[in-house]
Design a protein around this motif. Structure first.
Motif, PDB file in Angstrom:
ATOM      1  N   PRO A 289       1.999 -15.657 -19.100  1.00  0.00           N
ATOM      2  CA  PRO A 289       2.954 -15.901 -18.017  1.00  0.00           C
ATOM      3  C   PRO A 289       4.381 -16.121 -18.526  1.00  0.00           C
ATOM      4  CG  PRO A 289       0.936 -17.107 -17.598  1.00  0.00           C
ATOM      5  CD  PRO A 289       0.817 -16.529 -18.983  1.00  0.00           C
ATOM      6  N   LEU A 290       5.346 -15.358 -17.952  1.00  0.00           N
ATOM      7  CA  LEU A 290       6.738 -15.470 -18.366  1.00  0.00           C
ATOM      8  C   LEU A 290       7.646 -14.905 -17.274  1.00  0.00           C
ATOM      9  CD1 LEU A 290       8.699 -16.222 -20.725  1.00  0.00           C
ATOM     10  CD2 LEU A 290       8.608 -13.804 -21.385  1.00  0.00           C
ATOM     11  N   GLY A 291       8.751 -15.592 -17.034  1.00  0.00           N
ATOM     12  CA  GLY A 291       9.795 -15.107 -16.150  1.00  0.00           C
ATOM     13  C   GLY A 291      11.106 -15.698 -16.594  1.00  0.00           C
ATOM     14  N   GLY A 292      12.147 -15.468 -15.822  1.00  0.00           N
ATOM     15  CA  GLY A 292      13.414 -16.059 -16.205  1.00  0.00           C
ATOM     16  C   GLY A 292      14.572 -15.647 -15.331  1.00  0.00           C
ATOM     17  N   VAL A 293      15.726 -16.226 -15.640  1.00  0.00           N
ATOM     18  CA  VAL A 293      16.984 -15.938 -14.958  1.00  0.00           C
ATOM     19  C   VAL A 293      17.996 -15.513 -16.017  1.00  0.00           C
ATOM     20  CG1 VAL A 293      18.780 -16.796 -13.399  1.00  0.00           C
ATOM     21  CG2 VAL A 293      16.467 -17.793 -13.316  1.00  0.00           C
ATOM     22  N   ALA A 294      18.628 -14.358 -15.806  1.00  0.00           N
ATOM     23  CA  ALA A 294      19.753 -13.941 -16.633  1.00  0.00           C
ATOM     24  C   ALA A 294      21.027 -14.387 -15.921  1.00  0.00           C
ATOM     25  CB  ALA A 294      19.743 -12.434 -16.841  1.00  0.00           C
ATOM     26  N   ILE A 295      21.910 -15.059 -16.659  1.00  0.00           N
ATOM     27  CA  ILE A 295      23.034 -15.801 -16.070  1.00  0.00           C
ATOM     28  C   ILE A 295      24.346 -15.260 -16.607  1.00  0.00           C
ATOM     29  CG2 ILE A 295      23.990 -18.138 -15.745  1.00  0.00           C
ATOM     30  CD1 ILE A 295      21.150 -19.106 -16.843  1.00  0.00           C
ATOM     31  N   ASN A 296      25.337 -15.079 -15.702  1.00  0.00           N
ATOM     32  CA  ASN A 296      26.628 -14.588 -16.185  1.00  0.00           C
ATOM     33  C   ASN A 296      27.451 -15.711 -16.810  1.00  0.00           C
ATOM     34  OD1 ASN A 296      27.938 -15.997 -14.102  1.00  0.00           O
ATOM     35  ND2 ASN A 296      28.582 -14.157 -13.003  1.00  0.00           N
ATOM     36  N   ALA A 297      28.577 -15.331 -17.421  1.00  0.00           N
ATOM     37  CA  ALA A 297      29.374 -16.298 -18.183  1.00  0.00           C
ATOM     38  C   ALA A 297      29.955 -17.389 -17.297  1.00  0.00           C
ATOM     39  CB  ALA A 297      30.494 -15.557 -18.919  1.00  0.00           C
ATOM     40  N   GLU A 298      30.389 -17.023 -16.099  1.00  0.00           N
ATOM     41  CA  GLU A 298      31.025 -18.011 -15.223  1.00  0.00           C
ATOM     42  C   GLU A 298      30.050 -19.101 -14.803  1.00  0.00           C
ATOM     43  OE1 GLU A 298      33.351 -18.325 -10.901  1.00  0.00           O
ATOM     44  OE2 GLU A 298      32.807 -16.366 -11.713  1.00  0.00           O
ATOM     45  N   ILE A 299      28.858 -18.698 -14.402  1.00  0.00           N
ATOM     46  CA  ILE A 299      27.876 -19.700 -13.967  1.00  0.00           C
ATOM     47  C   ILE A 299      27.360 -20.490 -15.165  1.00  0.00           C
ATOM     48  CG2 ILE A 299      25.617 -20.040 -12.881  1.00  0.00           C
ATOM     49  CD1 ILE A 299      26.293 -17.708 -11.025  1.00  0.00           C
ATOM     50  N   ALA A 300      27.163 -19.829 -16.292  1.00  0.00           N
ATOM     51  CA  ALA A 300      26.745 -20.560 -17.493  1.00  0.00           C
ATOM     52  C   ALA A 300      27.763 -21.618 -17.864  1.00  0.00           C
ATOM     53  CB  ALA A 300      26.546 -19.584 -18.653  1.00  0.00           C
ATOM     54  N   ALA A 301      29.056 -21.310 -17.676  1.00  0.00           N
ATOM     55  CA  ALA A 301      30.113 -22.272 -18.027  1.00  0.00           C
ATOM     56  C   ALA A 301      30.072 -23.511 -17.148  1.00  0.00           C
ATOM     57  CB  ALA A 301      31.479 -21.600 -17.918  1.00  0.00           C
ATOM     58  N   THR A 302      29.550 -23.372 -15.921  1.00  0.00           N
ATOM     59  CA  THR A 302      29.419 -24.526 -15.029  1.00  0.00           C
ATOM     60  C   THR A 302      28.574 -25.621 -15.666  1.00  0.00           C
ATOM     61  OG1 THR A 302      29.661 -23.169 -13.048  1.00  0.00           O
ATOM     62  CG2 THR A 302      28.520 -25.269 -12.772  1.00  0.00           C
ATOM     63  N   PHE A 303      27.622 -25.188 -16.493  1.00  0.00           N
ATOM     64  CA  PHE A 303      26.692 -26.147 -17.095  1.00  0.00           C
ATOM     65  C   PHE A 303      26.952 -26.330 -18.595  1.00  0.00           C
ATOM     66  CE2 PHE A 303      24.656 -24.062 -13.461  1.00  0.00           C
ATOM     67  CZ  PHE A 303      24.469 -25.172 -12.648  1.00  0.00           C
ATOM     68  N   ALA A 304      28.171 -25.993 -19.025  1.00  0.00           N
ATOM     69  CA  ALA A 304      28.515 -26.175 -20.435  1.00  0.00           C
ATOM     70  C   ALA A 304      28.545 -27.651 -20.814  1.00  0.00           C
ATOM     71  CB  ALA A 304      29.851 -25.516 -20.744  1.00  0.00           C
ATOM     72  N   GLU A 305      29.143 -28.475 -19.965  1.00  0.00           N
ATOM     73  CA  GLU A 305      29.211 -29.917 -20.228  1.00  0.00           C
ATOM     74  C   GLU A 305      28.590 -30.738 -19.109  1.00  0.00           C
ATOM     75  OE1 GLU A 305      33.206 -30.991 -21.212  1.00  0.00           O
ATOM     76  OE2 GLU A 305      33.327 -29.559 -22.867  1.00  0.00           O
ATOM     77  N   ARG A 306      28.036 -30.073 -18.151  1.00  0.00           N
ATOM     78  CA  ARG A 306      27.336 -30.710 -17.034  1.00  0.00           C
ATOM     79  C   ARG A 306      25.872 -30.312 -17.143  1.00  0.00           C
ATOM     80  NH1 ARG A 306      28.322 -28.556 -10.834  1.00  0.00           N
ATOM     81  NH2 ARG A 306      26.690 -29.763  -9.782  1.00  0.00           N
ATOM     82  N   PRO A 307      24.953 -31.244 -17.257  1.00  0.00           N
ATOM     83  CA  PRO A 307      23.551 -30.875 -17.436  1.00  0.00           C
ATOM     84  C   PRO A 307      23.021 -30.048 -16.273  1.00  0.00           C
ATOM     85  CG  PRO A 307      23.883 -33.205 -17.901  1.00  0.00           C
ATOM     86  CD  PRO A 307      25.155 -32.710 -17.280  1.00  0.00           C
ATOM     87  N   PHE A 308      22.243 -29.038 -16.600  1.00  0.00           N
ATOM     88  CA  PHE A 308      21.523 -28.307 -15.557  1.00  0.00           C
ATOM     89  C   PHE A 308      20.277 -29.107 -15.194  1.00  0.00           C
ATOM     90  CE2 PHE A 308      18.143 -25.192 -14.423  1.00  0.00           C
ATOM     91  CZ  PHE A 308      18.666 -24.862 -13.174  1.00  0.00           C
ATOM     92  N   PRO A 309      20.144 -29.520 -13.924  1.00  0.00           N
ATOM     93  CA  PRO A 309      19.044 -30.409 -13.546  1.00  0.00           C
ATOM     94  C   PRO A 309      17.764 -29.641 -13.221  1.00  0.00           C
ATOM     95  CG  PRO A 309      20.473 -30.093 -11.664  1.00  0.00           C
ATOM     96  CD  PRO A 309      21.079 -29.310 -12.790  1.00  0.00           C
ATOM     97  N   GLY A 310      17.233 -28.965 -14.201  1.00  0.00           N
ATOM     98  CA  GLY A 310      16.000 -28.227 -13.993  1.00  0.00           C
ATOM     99  C   GLY A 310      15.372 -27.889 -15.319  1.00  0.00           C
ATOM    100  N   GLY A 311      14.055 -27.742 -15.325  1.00  0.00           N
ATOM    101  CA  GLY A 311      13.370 -27.400 -16.562  1.00  0.00           C
ATOM    102  C   GLY A 311      11.874 -27.344 -16.346  1.00  0.00           C
ATOM    103  N   LEU A 312      11.180 -26.749 -17.314  1.00  0.00           N
ATOM    104  CA  LEU A 312       9.729 -26.592 -17.239  1.00  0.00           C
ATOM    105  C   LEU A 312       9.141 -26.887 -18.610  1.00  0.00           C
ATOM    106  CD1 LEU A 312      10.791 -23.427 -15.717  1.00  0.00           C
ATOM    107  CD2 LEU A 312       8.921 -24.473 -14.476  1.00  0.00           C
ATOM    108  N   THR A 313       8.006 -27.522 -18.634  1.00  0.00           N
ATOM    109  CA  THR A 313       7.354 -27.837 -19.902  1.00  0.00           C
ATOM    110  C   THR A 313       7.160 -26.586 -20.753  1.00  0.00           C
ATOM    111  OG1 THR A 313       6.193 -29.716 -18.927  1.00  0.00           O
ATOM    112  CG2 THR A 313       5.254 -28.786 -20.944  1.00  0.00           C
TER     113      THR A 313
END
Length: 453
Positions: A289-313
């Motif tokens: 099982p595998l999936g994912g999100v490919a993220i552009n530079a602008e949205i990735a920069a939103t979480f450069a110093e702000r934690p992204f509140p999501g994750g999976l074991t």
């Protein structure tokens, strides 16, 4: 290809344990009769009775590289001997390399990869990213769509699987996407359908309030809800609307990605780059099982110093990522994406159009690569579907008869409502594809009997 010696007793034991203990998805448990599968290879799988089936479903349109590809199996075995698991917070070779290979192939600047366990979780996290990036809550999606079975993904879905699960308070708004054969806009040409669909979307945004809309999510080519190929210019039009209103554009390529349409990603057909792109299925053919999100530079920069509140074991699980690395490399080395394109252009497309000429039950043929659908009808003039929308039981009998006729001829089908989907692995050979079409040709005579006149 050799099939192991039939072993009905072993099959009965597998079936008995399944019926006693396995709770199946999307099913009334007492009404199903799952096939006990003994093995698979390439474009085929077989049961314990020794019956072999040409997999015209790619299981759930995910075994793009076929069953038991030796390079992918070996990669999983090698990774298991090296490092089975590691938490997402570490840098792991298989994870890093999978992300690099995916980012090399995604459109534009979609260079950051967030790994999930599958497509629905990819959609969940893409929506979360869009909402946090924009500070808005609403997400627009189409009727005739499927985005997954988790909370937000099922709310975004535009087919009846949404109905039992939606709360009506999720901030999701549905609109009509383009589909000329069953146009919601009374269009007569692809150009009219495109322009009217875009105008409709603009009107929905205006009435919802552009400043409240975080994202628009579309399947690049709609999958289970009909294999709907968008008219030229439609995706570019949506991109322009999103840019004008500051809306995040999400393309769901869970089913359409990784060679299925004859390109690495379906977006490549139209030269459109979304802000976020979700993937799963074909990234490693579902071997792990595998999936994912490919993220552009602008949205990735939103979480450069702000934690992204999501994750999976199991985000970026080493076994899954190793299988993705092997899959992508094998697809590149063996020309598998090009094969999907060639089979679509020279075998499936022409062959299905020939079937439509012979069978009055076929209303429309549509698709790309190894991603095709027959829209089956009772009356070509009125385009009345062969079975009613969301038909079940006796009302769905013609489609059940078609599926049974295919299985009897050694072809495992993929049907949804009034449609027959032709979705073999991207590795399917011309000979295999023609054999499947020949069986389908015979099977369609069963449903031709239901056609008016």
């Amino acid at each position: 290809m050799s099939i192991p010696t039939a072993d009905p007793a072993a099959g009965q034991a597998v079936k008995a344990a399944d019926r006693a203990h396995v709770f199946h998805s999307w099913s009334a448990q007492a009404l199903i009769d799952p096939l006990a599968v003994a093995g698979a290879e390439g474009s085929y799988f077989w049961d314990y009775e020794g019956n072999r089936y040409l997999d015209f479903s790619s299981q759930l349109v995910n075994t793009n590289i076929g069953h038991q590809h030796p390079k992918v199996v070996a990669a999983i075995q090698e990774q298991a001997g090296k490092l089975c698991t590691m938490a997402p917070g570490f840098a792991v070779e298989a994870r890093s390399e999978a992300a690099r290979l995916i980012a090399e192939r995604t459109p534009g600047d979609l260079d950051k990869i967030f790994f999930t366990n599958g497509g629905a979780e990819a959609v969940e996290n893409a929506v979360r990213m869009a909402r946090l990036h924009t500070g808005r809550q609403k997400v627009l999606s189409t009727y005739r769509s499927y985005h997954g079975a988790t909370a937000n993904a099922i709310a975004l879905t535009g087919d009846p699987r949404r109905w039992p699960s939606e709360t009506g308070t999720s901030g999701v708004v549905h609109f009509w996407g383009p589909h000329l054969y069953r146009s919601a806009f009374h269009a007569e040409t692809e150009e009219q359908e495109r322009e009217r669909a875009l105008a409709h979307l603009e009107q929905v945004i205006a009435f919802e309030g552009p400043q409240t809309v975080a994202a628009i999510i579309l399947e690049t080519v709609v999958g289970t809800a009909g294999i709907l190929v968008p008219p030229a210019g439609y995706l570019a039009g949506v991109r322009e609307i999103c840019d004008r209103y500051g809306i995040v554009f999400i393309l769901d390529e869970v089913m359409a990605g990784f060679g299925r349409t004859g390109e690495w990603f379906a977006a490549d057909h139209w030269g459109v780059t979304p802000d976020l792109l979700t993937f799963a299925k074909g990234v490693n053919s579902g071997y792990v099982p595998l999936g994912g999100v490919a993220i552009n530079a602008e949205i990735a920069a939103t979480f450069a110093e702000r934690p992204f509140p999501g994750g999976l074991t199991y985000s970026g699980h080493p076994l899954a990522c190793a299988s993705a690395v092997a899959t992508i490399n094998a697809m590149a080395e063996e020309g598998i994406v090009a094969n999907a394109k060639l089979i679509g252009e020279t075998v499936l497309g022409p062959g299905l159009r020939e079937l439509a000429e012979r069978h009055p039950s076929v209303g429309e043929v549509r698709g790309l690569g190894v991603f095709w659908a027959l829209d089956l009808v009772r009356d070509r003039a009125t385009r009345e579907p062969l079975v009613p929308y969301n038909a079940a039981g006796a009302a769905n009998a013609p489609m059940a008869e078609l599926a049974a006729a295919c299985k009897k001829r050694g072809v495992w089908p993929f049907t949804n409502m009034n449609r027959f989907h032709v979705v073999p692995p991207c590795t399917v050979t011309a000979e295999e594809a023609r054999a499947g079409l020949a069986a389908l040709d015979e099977a369609l005579t069963v449903v031709d009997a239901h056609v008016a006149g």
